[in-house]
Design a protein around this motif. Sequence first.
Motif, PDB file in Angstrom:
ATOM      1  N   UNK A  20       0.726  -1.065   0.023  1.00 30.54           N
ATOM      2  CA  UNK A  20       0.052   0.190   0.505  1.00 30.54           C
ATOM      3  C   UNK A  20       0.536   1.013  -0.187  1.00 30.54           C
ATOM      4  N   UNK A  21       0.746   2.263  -0.991  1.00 27.65           N
ATOM      5  CA  UNK A  21       1.994   2.728  -1.161  1.00 27.65           C
ATOM      6  C   UNK A  21       0.601   4.006  -1.250  1.00 27.65           C
ATOM      7  N   UNK A  55      -3.039   4.196  -2.058  1.00 25.84           N
ATOM      8  CA  UNK A  55      -3.921   5.161  -0.940  1.00 25.84           C
ATOM      9  C   UNK A  55      -3.420   6.549  -1.173  1.00 25.84           C
ATOM     10  N   UNK A  56      -4.228   7.092  -1.222  1.00 21.66           N
ATOM     11  CA  UNK A  56      -3.744   8.193  -1.237  1.00 21.66           C
ATOM     12  C   UNK A  56      -5.089   9.720  -1.422  1.00 21.66           C
ATOM     13  N   UNK A  57      -5.030  11.006  -0.908  1.00 23.73           N
ATOM     14  CA  UNK A  57      -5.611  12.236  -0.167  1.00 23.73           C
ATOM     15  C   UNK A  57      -6.477  12.653  -1.636  1.00 23.73           C
ATOM     16  N   UNK A  58      -5.564  12.144  -2.749  1.00 21.59           N
ATOM     17  CA  UNK A  58      -6.201  12.867  -4.196  1.00 21.59           C
ATOM     18  C   UNK A  58      -7.234  12.568  -4.571  1.00 21.59           C
ATOM     19  N   UNK A  59      -8.597  13.292  -5.059  1.00 18.85           N
ATOM     20  CA  UNK A  59     -10.005  12.846  -5.314  1.00 18.85           C
ATOM     21  C   UNK A  59      -9.245  12.282  -6.395  1.00 18.85           C
ATOM     22  N   UNK A  60     -10.494  11.152  -7.218  1.00 16.26           N
ATOM     23  CA  UNK A  60     -10.126  10.588  -8.661  1.00 16.26           C
ATOM     24  C   UNK A  60     -10.097  10.830  -9.880  1.00 16.26           C
ATOM     25  N   UNK A 285      -7.957   6.424   5.168  1.00 11.98           N
ATOM     26  CA  UNK A 285      -6.561   5.453   4.791  1.00 11.98           C
ATOM     27  C   UNK A 285      -6.495   4.134   5.526  1.00 11.98           C
ATOM     28  N   UNK A 286      -6.671   4.104   6.863  1.00 11.73           N
ATOM     29  CA  UNK A 286      -6.046   2.828   7.460  1.00 11.73           C
ATOM     30  C   UNK A 286      -7.134   1.827   7.086  1.00 11.73           C
ATOM     31  N   UNK A 287      -8.496   2.817   7.702  1.00 18.01           N
ATOM     32  CA  UNK A 287      -9.762   2.280   7.553  1.00 18.01           C
ATOM     33  C   UNK A 287     -10.205   1.638   6.808  1.00 18.01           C
ATOM     34  N   UNK A 288     -10.173   2.506   4.829  1.00 19.48           N
ATOM     35  CA  UNK A 288     -10.714   1.666   3.911  1.00 19.48           C
ATOM     36  C   UNK A 288      -9.899   0.426   3.929  1.00 19.48           C
ATOM     37  N   UNK A 289      -8.609   0.569   3.705  1.00 17.57           N
ATOM     38  CA  UNK A 289      -7.477  -0.731   3.254  1.00 17.57           C
ATOM     39  C   UNK A 289      -7.555  -1.554   4.312  1.00 17.57           C
ATOM     40  N   UNK A 290      -7.895  -1.717   5.408  1.00 13.78           N
ATOM     41  CA  UNK A 290      -7.949  -3.001   6.563  1.00 13.78           C
ATOM     42  C   UNK A 290      -9.067  -3.582   5.842  1.00 13.78           C
ATOM     43  N   UNK A 291     -10.635  -2.879   4.824  1.00 10.25           N
ATOM     44  CA  UNK A 291     -11.491  -3.466   4.667  1.00 10.25           C
ATOM     45  C   UNK A 291     -10.963  -4.374   3.770  1.00 10.25           C
ATOM     46  N   UNK A 314      -1.897   6.628  10.126  1.00  9.54           N
ATOM     47  CA  UNK A 314      -3.277   5.409  11.025  1.00  9.54           C
ATOM     48  C   UNK A 314      -2.327   3.777   9.738  1.00  9.54           C
ATOM     49  N   UNK A 315      -2.288   4.403   8.346  1.00  8.77           N
ATOM     50  CA  UNK A 315      -2.368   3.208   7.852  1.00  8.77           C
ATOM     51  C   UNK A 315      -1.091   2.828   7.925  1.00  8.77           C
ATOM     52  N   UNK A 316       0.278   3.834   8.364  1.00  2.92           N
ATOM     53  CA  UNK A 316       1.659   3.177   8.104  1.00  2.92           C
ATOM     54  C   UNK A 316       1.880   2.270   9.893  1.00  2.92           C
ATOM     55  N   UNK A 317       1.076   2.596  10.635  1.00  2.00           N
ATOM     56  CA  UNK A 317       1.158   2.168  12.218  1.00  2.00           C
ATOM     57  C   UNK A 317       0.375   0.659  12.293  1.00  2.00           C
ATOM     58  N   UNK A 318      -0.786   0.546  11.191  1.00  2.00           N
ATOM     59  CA  UNK A 318      -1.303  -0.531  10.824  1.00  2.00           C
ATOM     60  C   UNK A 318      -0.992  -1.698  10.152  1.00  2.00           C
ATOM     61  N   UNK A 319      -0.359  -1.491   8.976  1.00  2.00           N
ATOM     62  CA  UNK A 319       0.551  -2.177   8.107  1.00  2.00           C
ATOM     63  C   UNK A 319       1.783  -2.935   9.020  1.00  2.00           C
TER      64      UNK A 319
END
Length: 358
Positions: A20-21, A55-60, A285-291, A314-319
């Motif tokens: 996930x980047x 996994x980004x803050x950018x819009x689609x 980011x973490x929540x959606x990646x986790x799902x 949050x994503x980095x702490x979760x991985x």
Amino acid sequence: MTSPTYPRVPGPGALPRLIATDLDGTLLRDDKTVSERTIAALAAAERAGVDVFFVTGRPARWMDIVSDHVHGHGLAICANGAAVVDLHRGRRFVEVSPLPVVAARAVVEALRSAAPGTSFAVERTGGIHYEPHYPPFHRDPAAVTAPVEKLLADDFAPPPGPAPLALGPADEGTGAPLGATGAGPVEARGAHPVEATGPGPVAGPGATPPRTVSTVPGASAPGVVAGGIPTTGAGQPVLKLLAHHDTLDPDAFLALARRTAGTLASFTRSSPTALLEISGLGVSKAGTLARCCAERGIAPEEVTAFGDMPNDMEMLAWAGASYAMANAHPDVLAVTTGRTASNNEDGVAAVIERLLGA
């Protein structure tokens, strides 16, 4: 060049099941390009059977720069976890976790009281809209400029207008762009409508996305909407509220906002300026990646993640394994298991090459 430090891995040749980047400041160089080395590393990882998620803050609408480099599943997580989009199908929304309009209005009221002079923008599924005094980072020609109360009105419906430009930002929080470098083709408003096919898969055939989920321990469960997501006219979900202040320190503004309105929404930042990105409570980011990982049967310890700014923490702490770029925010360095070279030195590619034994 910065010398990478690597977390302990189970054994020689051990590969994560998913990488996930983040994009800006992480995978992309400062000129908003993807280097040939990075393109080759991503392709090699997927040939080795490793899923790659952006996994980004950018819009689609700002994903064209990487749409050719996600294979297989074709999915990307955008807007700090508020949207899952299919890059293989014209950036169609697969699901969204909206910021409720009532909560957004309450955040506006709280921030205006705590930080006078704050200006706002509203990112919906069909595009972004601004207050008159919001900084001219990049003015979308299809945007409505109006007081935020109008932009968050129940009956708000942007009129048909010029096609919004798909320019890349200087940061994921809709900061000052570098111009047309790395920009994709112009996206006409509504050019990629979402098919109302009912509940559809996020991870693949047969997977049904839940309507309400809890993906990160301790996080409030955001509501997830899938199927028939409007991108034109009235009823477009709010993906992010953006709040800018001209004089406050960026980290101080974030801390103030969390103290003031942290029970109403999720606050983060990725810009070098005092620009906050505000999502639905519990959305990250973490929540959606986790799902997305759970739907694939992938555990956190099987994920390697990369990032550089507070919206990645949050994503980095979760991985299970995580890397801060050499150019990362100091707080990010504190939560990762490893460090790598900067984005301009292809730090993500350097780690992937090591993992693959290249």
